[in-house]
Design a protein around this motif. Structure first.
Motif, PDB file in Angstrom:
ATOM      1  N   LEU A 172       7.456   6.105   9.205  1.00 36.95           N
ATOM      2  CA  LEU A 172       8.108   4.912   9.734  1.00 36.95           C
ATOM      3  C   LEU A 172       7.902   3.695   8.841  1.00 36.95           C
ATOM      4  CD1 LEU A 172       7.072   5.383  13.484  1.00 36.95           C
ATOM      5  CD2 LEU A 172       9.200   6.110  12.376  1.00 36.95           C
ATOM      6  N   LYS A 173       6.808   3.676   8.139  1.00 35.01           N
ATOM      7  CA  LYS A 173       6.518   2.556   7.230  1.00 35.01           C
ATOM      8  C   LYS A 173       5.569   3.076   6.157  1.00 35.01           C
ATOM      9  CE  LYS A 173       5.685  -2.421   7.533  1.00 35.01           C
ATOM     10  NZ  LYS A 173       7.094  -2.722   7.258  1.00 35.01           N
ATOM     11  N   ASN A 174       5.765   2.650   4.927  1.00 32.24           N
ATOM     12  CA  ASN A 174       4.963   3.157   3.816  1.00 32.24           C
ATOM     13  C   ASN A 174       4.645   2.030   2.835  1.00 32.24           C
ATOM     14  OD1 ASN A 174       4.088   5.739   2.149  1.00 32.24           O
ATOM     15  ND2 ASN A 174       5.116   4.368   0.720  1.00 32.24           N
ATOM     16  N   LEU A 175       3.408   2.024   2.357  1.00 30.22           N
ATOM     17  CA  LEU A 175       2.996   1.087   1.319  1.00 30.22           C
ATOM     18  C   LEU A 175       2.223   1.863   0.260  1.00 30.22           C
ATOM     19  CD1 LEU A 175       2.651  -1.895   0.298  1.00 30.22           C
ATOM     20  CD2 LEU A 175       0.465  -1.899   1.528  1.00 30.22           C
ATOM     21  N   ASN A 176       2.711   1.829  -0.978  1.00 36.35           N
ATOM     22  CA  ASN A 176       2.005   2.462  -2.091  1.00 36.35           C
ATOM     23  C   ASN A 176       0.971   1.494  -2.654  1.00 36.35           C
ATOM     24  OD1 ASN A 176       3.611   4.813  -1.984  1.00 36.35           O
ATOM     25  ND2 ASN A 176       5.183   3.845  -3.248  1.00 36.35           N
ATOM     26  N   LEU A 177      -0.241   1.974  -2.834  1.00 37.66           N
ATOM     27  CA  LEU A 177      -1.302   1.125  -3.370  1.00 37.66           C
ATOM     28  C   LEU A 177      -1.229   1.066  -4.887  1.00 37.66           C
ATOM     29  CD1 LEU A 177      -2.373   1.616  -0.439  1.00 37.66           C
ATOM     30  CD2 LEU A 177      -4.667   1.469  -1.404  1.00 37.66           C
ATOM     31  N   ASN A 178      -1.890   0.052  -5.446  1.00 36.91           N
ATOM     32  CA  ASN A 178      -2.046  -0.058  -6.885  1.00 36.91           C
ATOM     33  C   ASN A 178      -2.660   1.233  -7.431  1.00 36.91           C
ATOM     34  OD1 ASN A 178      -3.712  -0.698  -9.382  1.00 36.91           O
ATOM     35  ND2 ASN A 178      -2.629  -2.627  -9.146  1.00 36.91           N
ATOM     36  N   SER A 179      -2.181   1.677  -8.600  1.00 38.06           N
ATOM     37  CA  SER A 179      -2.618   2.967  -9.154  1.00 38.06           C
ATOM     38  C   SER A 179      -4.111   3.007  -9.460  1.00 38.06           C
ATOM     39  CB  SER A 179      -1.831   3.281 -10.427  1.00 38.06           C
ATOM     40  OG  SER A 179      -2.058   2.287 -11.418  1.00 38.06           O
ATOM     41  N   GLY A 180      -4.765   1.847  -9.530  1.00 40.43           N
ATOM     42  CA  GLY A 180      -6.204   1.817  -9.784  1.00 40.43           C
ATOM     43  C   GLY A 180      -7.045   2.040  -8.545  1.00 40.43           C
ATOM     44  N   TYR A 181      -6.402   2.116  -7.380  1.00 39.13           N
ATOM     45  CA  TYR A 181      -7.121   2.326  -6.122  1.00 39.13           C
ATOM     46  C   TYR A 181      -7.019   3.782  -5.678  1.00 39.13           C
ATOM     47  CZ  TYR A 181      -7.703  -2.694  -5.142  1.00 39.13           C
ATOM     48  OH  TYR A 181      -8.070  -4.012  -5.187  1.00 39.13           O
ATOM     49  N   PHE A 182      -8.133   4.332  -5.263  1.00 38.94           N
ATOM     50  CA  PHE A 182      -8.207   5.640  -4.612  1.00 38.94           C
ATOM     51  C   PHE A 182      -8.530   5.341  -3.148  1.00 38.94           C
ATOM     52  CE2 PHE A 182      -9.345  10.275  -5.405  1.00 38.94           C
ATOM     53  CZ  PHE A 182      -9.495  10.614  -4.079  1.00 38.94           C
ATOM     54  N   ALA A 183      -7.484   5.378  -2.290  1.00 42.00           N
ATOM     55  CA  ALA A 183      -7.664   4.959  -0.898  1.00 42.00           C
ATOM     56  C   ALA A 183      -8.532   5.947  -0.129  1.00 42.00           C
ATOM     57  CB  ALA A 183      -6.313   4.810  -0.213  1.00 42.00           C
ATOM     58  N   GLU A 184      -9.251   5.421   0.860  1.00 40.45           N
ATOM     59  CA  GLU A 184     -10.125   6.242   1.703  1.00 40.45           C
ATOM     60  C   GLU A 184      -9.814   5.958   3.176  1.00 40.45           C
ATOM     61  OE1 GLU A 184     -12.463   8.597   1.145  1.00 40.45           O
ATOM     62  OE2 GLU A 184     -12.505   8.628  -1.046  1.00 40.45           O
TER      63      GLU A 184
END
Length: 353
Positions: A172-184
């Motif tokens: 329903l909604k998406n946000l791509n993080l900066n490529s330097g971040y490994f999300a947890e």
């Protein structure tokens, strides 16, 4: 003659500075063998004073809290700082030690990664429903809010924040993080989404409705970000060790912690977290187990074996595509679990054996 006088004065100064900097070597002793005791036991504290220093008063502290020399261990599990502030004549001497507090009860869950000893699972799992899940999502955090599922996915260059229709898998909604971040991990509190990153020493805060970035926060005590949950007031954060940190929601500093221990050892690699009915549920990274943790002291109140679920995952791997992701849906009063790049989201109920 001038050089000789200069040398004598210099040597005398060094000698006096050396003497002035030396303090008696005091340390804290306990009656516990190897400074290790169990919850509920009473430990006798004393001071090791080999130089026979004159003592006016002693103030003992355990993890910053004032205690008596007859210490009953009714607080927290884990490795704790034991300090004595010693007043000697007009001087204050600080003596330090550590005390490890073990649990006194089952389950006998041994330290990771000795997974062959995870043999005390005391909850069974009933699968209620199976829903589609994006198998490209390296799931790190999972949480329900107002009937929608929010998900944090990891890997550098692939990390995302998502709002998902859990029944269909539609994003329903998406946000791509900066490529330097490994999300947890992530959690939602007061219309804000809190998302951790792995090694960037950075947590990110978003507006719940718009995903607009509101700010960041740093990890002041731990080195990494793994899992995140909340009890409606406080954020709880895992860092890949046996520690779970309590974050002040005003400052987002790690002000307190619990440590997860059994009767024999610490239980590390705590990963995704979820707050359910006053307890913290935690994935044990690269295992099929979720443990139920008492947030007051770090004691393990239950173990859930998810092995039957992994049998239904075609690309399941013990090293990579592992179980990870716990979300409680208050609307259905059921638990939802998935894993890294799993094609399924399981709705389950757990029952104590």
């Amino acid at each position: 003659m001038f050089r000789f006088k200069y040398l004598v004065v210099t040597l005398l100064g060094v000698f006096l500075i050396g003497c002035a900097s030396e303090k008696p070597q005091l340390s804290v002793k306990t009656s516990a063998k190897n400074n290790t005791a169990k919850l509920g036991e009473t430990v006798k504290l004393s001071l090791n004073n080999p130089d026979g220093v004159s003592i006016n008063s002693i103030n003992y502290l355990l993890d910053g809290e004032t205690i008596t020399e007859n210490l009953k261990l009714n607080n927290k599990l884990g490795k704790q700082d034991l300090i004595a502030n010693v007043i000697s004549e007009n001087d204050t001497i600080i003596a330090k030690s550590n005390l490890v507090v073990l649990d006194r009860k089952d389950p006998e869950l041994y330290a990771f990664p000795d997974t062959k000893n995870y043999n005390k699972a005391d909850y069974t799992v009933e699968i209620i429903n199976i829903y589609p899940h994006d198998e490209t999502s390296y799931t790190q955090g999972l949480e329900f809010h107002n009937g929608a599922l929010y998900e944090s996915t990891g890997q550098f260059g692939e990390s995302k924040l998502r709002k998902v229709d859990y029944k269909t898998g539609e994003v329903l909604k998406n946000l791509n993080l900066n490529s330097g971040y490994f999300a947890e991990g992530l959690t939602i509190l007061d219309n804000k989404i809190y998302q951790l990153t792995w090694k960037a020493d950075t947590g990110i805060i978003y507006d719940l409705n718009t995903f607009e970035k509101l700010g960041i926060f740093r990890y002041n005590e731990s080195k990494e970000g793994w899992g995140l949950c909340n009890d409606g007031k406080t954020l709880y954060k895992s860092d890949g060790t046996e520690k779970i940190w309590s974050l002040n929601t005003s400052t987002l500093t790690e002000d307190d912690r619990i440590e997860v221990y059994t009767k024999k050892a610490k239980v590390g690699r705590l990963n995704e977290l979820e707050w359910i009915d006053g307890k913290i549920y935690a994935n044990l990274y690269t295992t099929n187990f979720i443990i139920i943790i008492n947030p007051k002291n770090g004691s393990i109140d239950g173990i859930i074996d998810m092995g039957e679920l992994t049998k239904q995952i075609p690309n399941y791997s013990k090293d990579d595509n592992v179980l990870n992701g716990i979300a409680y849906n208050p609307d259905t009063e059921t638990i939802f679990v998935t894993g890294k790049r799993w094609d399924k989201l399981f709705e389950i109920k757990i029952t104590k054996k």
